[in-house]
Design a protein around this motif. Structure first.
Motif, PDB file in Angstrom:
ATOM      1  N   THR A  92       0.866  -1.178   0.000  1.00 43.41           N
ATOM      2  CA  THR A  92       0.000   0.000   0.000  1.00 43.41           C
ATOM      3  C   THR A  92       0.900   1.224   0.000  1.00 43.41           C
ATOM      4  OG1 THR A  92      -1.738  -1.138   1.235  1.00 43.41           O
ATOM      5  CG2 THR A  92      -1.788   1.261   1.256  1.00 43.41           C
ATOM      6  N   THR A  93       0.582   2.196  -0.841  1.00 48.25           N
ATOM      7  CA  THR A  93       1.363   3.426  -0.909  1.00 48.25           C
ATOM      8  C   THR A  93       0.496   4.595  -0.468  1.00 48.25           C
ATOM      9  OG1 THR A  93       2.699   2.581  -2.741  1.00 48.25           O
ATOM     10  CG2 THR A  93       2.693   4.963  -2.398  1.00 48.25           C
ATOM     11  N   LEU A  94       1.018   5.386   0.452  1.00 48.52           N
ATOM     12  CA  LEU A  94       0.311   6.570   0.928  1.00 48.52           C
ATOM     13  C   LEU A  94       1.236   7.760   0.792  1.00 48.52           C
ATOM     14  CD1 LEU A  94      -0.245   4.137   3.381  1.00 48.52           C
ATOM     15  CD2 LEU A  94      -2.191   5.668   3.559  1.00 48.52           C
ATOM     16  N   THR A  95       0.675   8.935   0.529  1.00 50.75           N
ATOM     17  CA  THR A  95       1.474  10.150   0.456  1.00 50.75           C
ATOM     18  C   THR A  95       0.969  11.165   1.470  1.00 50.75           C
ATOM     19  OG1 THR A  95       0.059  11.075  -1.290  1.00 50.75           O
ATOM     20  CG2 THR A  95       1.991   9.801  -1.978  1.00 50.75           C
ATOM     21  N   ALA A  96       1.886  11.964   1.982  1.00 50.76           N
ATOM     22  CA  ALA A  96       1.553  12.980   2.975  1.00 50.76           C
ATOM     23  C   ALA A  96       2.661  14.023   2.989  1.00 50.76           C
ATOM     24  CB  ALA A  96       1.404  12.343   4.359  1.00 50.76           C
ATOM     25  N   ASP A 103       1.870  -4.849  11.557  1.00 48.86           N
ATOM     26  CA  ASP A 103       2.239  -5.494  12.810  1.00 48.86           C
ATOM     27  C   ASP A 103       3.385  -4.752  13.489  1.00 48.86           C
ATOM     28  OD1 ASP A 103       0.346  -7.591  12.612  1.00 48.86           O
ATOM     29  OD2 ASP A 103       1.644  -8.616  11.180  1.00 48.86           O
ATOM     30  N   THR A 104       4.358  -4.296  12.688  1.00 53.37           N
ATOM     31  CA  THR A 104       5.489  -3.537  13.212  1.00 53.37           C
ATOM     32  C   THR A 104       5.842  -2.429  12.236  1.00 53.37           C
ATOM     33  OG1 THR A 104       7.323  -4.729  12.139  1.00 53.37           O
ATOM     34  CG2 THR A 104       6.405  -5.704  14.151  1.00 53.37           C
ATOM     35  N   LEU A 105       6.636  -1.490  12.694  1.00 51.10           N
ATOM     36  CA  LEU A 105       7.047  -0.375  11.844  1.00 51.10           C
ATOM     37  C   LEU A 105       8.106  -0.786  10.833  1.00 51.10           C
ATOM     38  CD1 LEU A 105       7.064   2.438  14.539  1.00 51.10           C
ATOM     39  CD2 LEU A 105       5.392   2.091  12.720  1.00 51.10           C
ATOM     40  N   ASP A 106       8.626  -2.008  10.941  1.00 49.61           N
ATOM     41  CA  ASP A 106       9.529  -2.527   9.916  1.00 49.61           C
ATOM     42  C   ASP A 106       8.835  -2.606   8.567  1.00 49.61           C
ATOM     43  OD1 ASP A 106      11.876  -3.019  11.451  1.00 49.61           O
ATOM     44  OD2 ASP A 106      10.905  -4.758  12.342  1.00 49.61           O
ATOM     45  N   GLN A 107       7.514  -2.639   8.562  1.00 45.75           N
ATOM     46  CA  GLN A 107       6.749  -2.774   7.324  1.00 45.75           C
ATOM     47  C   GLN A 107       6.546  -1.450   6.605  1.00 45.75           C
ATOM     48  OE1 GLN A 107       3.898  -5.501   9.856  1.00 45.75           O
ATOM     49  NE2 GLN A 107       3.131  -5.415   7.758  1.00 45.75           N
ATOM     50  N   VAL A 108       7.034  -0.354   7.200  1.00 43.51           N
ATOM     51  CA  VAL A 108       6.804   0.975   6.629  1.00 43.51           C
ATOM     52  C   VAL A 108       8.124   1.604   6.193  1.00 43.51           C
ATOM     53  CG1 VAL A 108       5.790   3.257   6.991  1.00 43.51           C
ATOM     54  CG2 VAL A 108       4.835   1.268   8.184  1.00 43.51           C
ATOM     55  N   THR A 109       8.182   2.043   4.949  1.00 41.02           N
ATOM     56  CA  THR A 109       9.342   2.761   4.428  1.00 41.02           C
ATOM     57  C   THR A 109       8.899   4.143   3.985  1.00 41.02           C
ATOM     58  OG1 THR A 109      10.319   0.698   3.622  1.00 41.02           O
ATOM     59  CG2 THR A 109      11.191   2.746   2.714  1.00 41.02           C
ATOM     60  N   VAL A 110       9.677   5.169   4.352  1.00 41.14           N
ATOM     61  CA  VAL A 110       9.326   6.549   4.015  1.00 41.14           C
ATOM     62  C   VAL A 110      10.410   7.144   3.128  1.00 41.14           C
ATOM     63  CG1 VAL A 110       8.673   8.815   4.894  1.00 41.14           C
ATOM     64  CG2 VAL A 110       8.245   6.777   6.287  1.00 41.14           C
ATOM     65  N   THR A 111       9.997   7.746   2.028  1.00 40.50           N
ATOM     66  CA  THR A 111      10.912   8.483   1.163  1.00 40.50           C
ATOM     67  C   THR A 111      10.318   9.856   0.890  1.00 40.50           C
ATOM     68  OG1 THR A 111       9.887   7.539  -0.817  1.00 40.50           O
ATOM     69  CG2 THR A 111      11.832   6.413   0.050  1.00 40.50           C
ATOM     70  N   ALA A 112      11.181  10.807   0.527  1.00 35.30           N
ATOM     71  CA  ALA A 112      10.726  12.173   0.276  1.00 35.30           C
ATOM     72  C   ALA A 112      11.089  12.603  -1.131  1.00 35.30           C
ATOM     73  CB  ALA A 112      11.344  13.123   1.292  1.00 35.30           C
ATOM     74  N   THR A 113      10.221  13.421  -1.725  1.00 35.48           N
ATOM     75  CA  THR A 113      10.487  13.982  -3.042  1.00 35.48           C
ATOM     76  C   THR A 113      11.023  15.400  -2.878  1.00 35.48           C
ATOM     77  OG1 THR A 113       8.292  14.968  -3.309  1.00 35.48           O
ATOM     78  CG2 THR A 113       8.563  12.650  -3.945  1.00 35.48           C
ATOM     79  N   ALA A 114      11.512  15.970  -3.955  1.00 29.42           N
ATOM     80  CA  ALA A 114      12.053  17.325  -3.918  1.00 29.42           C
ATOM     81  C   ALA A 114      10.987  18.344  -3.541  1.00 29.42           C
ATOM     82  CB  ALA A 114      12.669  17.674  -5.265  1.00 29.42           C
ATOM     83  N   SER A 115       9.727  18.029  -3.796  1.00 29.32           N
ATOM     84  CA  SER A 115       8.635  18.961  -3.489  1.00 29.32           C
ATOM     85  C   SER A 115       8.200  18.899  -2.028  1.00 29.32           C
ATOM     86  CB  SER A 115       7.436  18.664  -4.383  1.00 29.32           C
ATOM     87  OG  SER A 115       6.882  17.394  -4.072  1.00 29.32           O
ATOM     88  N   GLY A 116       8.756  17.952  -1.284  1.00 27.71           N
ATOM     89  CA  GLY A 116       8.389  17.816   0.125  1.00 27.71           C
ATOM     90  C   GLY A 116       7.342  16.772   0.399  1.00 27.71           C
ATOM     91  N   THR A 117       6.868  16.105  -0.625  1.00 22.24           N
ATOM     92  CA  THR A 117       5.898  15.039  -0.423  1.00 22.24           C
ATOM     93  C   THR A 117       6.580  13.806   0.162  1.00 22.24           C
ATOM     94  OG1 THR A 117       4.577  15.794  -2.298  1.00 22.24           O
ATOM     95  CG2 THR A 117       4.205  13.537  -1.547  1.00 22.24           C
ATOM     96  N   LEU A 118       5.954  13.201   1.162  1.00 21.51           N
ATOM     97  CA  LEU A 118       6.439  11.964   1.742  1.00 21.51           C
ATOM     98  C   LEU A 118       5.668  10.801   1.128  1.00 21.51           C
ATOM     99  CD1 LEU A 118       6.558  12.962   5.522  1.00 21.51           C
ATOM    100  CD2 LEU A 118       8.291  13.318   3.750  1.00 21.51           C
ATOM    101  N   THR A 119       6.392   9.807   0.689  1.00 23.65           N
ATOM    102  CA  THR A 119       5.768   8.595   0.155  1.00 23.65           C
ATOM    103  C   THR A 119       6.042   7.451   1.117  1.00 23.65           C
ATOM    104  OG1 THR A 119       6.058   9.332  -2.126  1.00 23.65           O
ATOM    105  CG2 THR A 119       5.671   6.980  -1.775  1.00 23.65           C
ATOM    106  N   LEU A 120       4.980   6.844   1.613  1.00 24.05           N
ATOM    107  CA  LEU A 120       5.102   5.737   2.556  1.00 24.05           C
ATOM    108  C   LEU A 120       4.669   4.463   1.863  1.00 24.05           C
ATOM    109  CD1 LEU A 120       4.125   8.428   4.277  1.00 24.05           C
ATOM    110  CD2 LEU A 120       4.336   6.803   6.162  1.00 24.05           C
ATOM    111  N   THR A 121       5.550   3.488   1.869  1.00 24.90           N
ATOM    112  CA  THR A 121       5.254   2.182   1.300  1.00 24.90           C
ATOM    113  C   THR A 121       5.054   1.205   2.443  1.00 24.90           C
ATOM    114  OG1 THR A 121       6.591   2.681  -0.647  1.00 24.90           O
ATOM    115  CG2 THR A 121       6.042   0.369  -0.252  1.00 24.90           C
ATOM    116  N   VAL A 122       3.880   0.614   2.507  1.00 24.53           N
ATOM    117  CA  VAL A 122       3.523  -0.324   3.569  1.00 24.53           C
ATOM    118  C   VAL A 122       3.452  -1.715   2.960  1.00 24.53           C
ATOM    119  CG1 VAL A 122       1.846  -0.921   5.341  1.00 24.53           C
ATOM    120  CG2 VAL A 122       2.199   1.487   4.711  1.00 24.53           C
ATOM    121  N   THR A 123       4.353  -2.597   3.387  1.00 25.33           N
ATOM    122  CA  THR A 123       4.376  -3.956   2.861  1.00 25.33           C
ATOM    123  C   THR A 123       3.606  -4.872   3.774  1.00 25.33           C
ATOM    124  OG1 THR A 123       6.471  -4.375   3.987  1.00 25.33           O
ATOM    125  CG2 THR A 123       6.587  -3.619   1.714  1.00 25.33           C
ATOM    126  N   PRO A 124       2.946  -5.885   3.208  1.00 20.56           N
ATOM    127  CA  PRO A 124       2.150  -6.805   4.043  1.00 20.56           C
ATOM    128  C   PRO A 124       3.034  -7.628   4.966  1.00 20.56           C
ATOM    129  CG  PRO A 124       1.833  -7.253   1.679  1.00 20.56           C
ATOM    130  CD  PRO A 124       2.853  -6.180   1.800  1.00 20.56           C
TER     131      PRO A 124
END
Length: 229
Positions: free
Chosen positions: A12-16, A208-229
């Protein structure tokens, strides 16, 4: 830019633009300490300890007391809550970091990614538990002293967004409790729930744990969070 989510079978990918992080149950496993203090309080007031523990998670102590002892003056709840906060602050035995929390916080700090702690604990308790768990306290923290209403009221999350200078709709909340998830949703934010139970609380996605979440940032300041099952 509103927070958006797109799901696939793989992830699942979320942006913020900013992240708001609960502490107990989300970054820190303080369960043993919470249980010791609240079971003692339950015994003192002739209440069932198991029923008390079902109420207290995610809320400030005075709010939990108001639910459990509805006929008691709020002034007494606030006074007793202050005493219990002192007991909780010195009881850090068994307090540890939630899986993946250390690496997750380190990545946010190293990347300079906007984030804040939003907890029902007061400042002293937040520092004690984060320290006992070996976690660095984020530079922006909303603690019990900063709000007048406890979760599930959204006040704390809305204040966190304001302090970071980010619109509520652009924030993503990390929570574990029913009251906390409700507060995040009431603030107009999406919620990553930590723990399987958060699916039933209405979290946008659960891990289940925060190990499943990866956060990256773009030049515009958007954060992209990738949540793996």
């Amino acid at each position: 830019m509103p927070v958006t989510a797109a799901s696939t079978t793989a992830a699942t990918t979320l942006t913020a633009r900013a992240l708001l992080l609960d502490m107990d149950g989300t970054l820190v496993d303080s369960g043993p300490a919470v249980e010791r203090v609240w079971r003692a309080w339950a015994l003192e007031h002739g209440l069932d300890g198991d029923q008390v523990l079902q109420v207290v998670h995610g809320r400030q102590g005075f709010a939990s007391m108001a639910i459990l002892l509805p006929d008691r003056p709020m002034e007494q709840n606030i006074e007793e809550n202050a005493r219990m906060l002192v007991l909780e602050t010195v009881d850090t035995e068994g307090v540890t970091a939630i899986g993946g929390a250390a690496d997750f916080l380190a990545a946010l700090s190293l990347g300079g990614l906007p984030h804040a702690l939003v907890t029902s604990a007061d400042d002293a308790l937040a520092r004690a538990r984060m320290g006992a768990a070996g976690l660095a306290l984020p530079p922006v923290a909303v603690t019990a002293e900063h709000v007048t209403r406890s979760k599930p009221d959204p006040e704390g999350f809305l204040l966190g967004a304001s302090l970071l200078g980010v619109a509520p709709a652009d924030c993503l909340v990390f929570e574990d409790s029913e009251a906390g998830v409700a507060a995040g949703l009431a603030a107009g934010m999406r919620v990553i729930g930590v723990g399987a139970a958060t699916t039933g609380y209405g979290a946008t996605v659960s891990v289940d744990t925060l190990d499943q979440v990866t956060v990256t940032a773009t030049a515009s300041g958007t954060l992209t969070l990738t949540v793996t099952p």
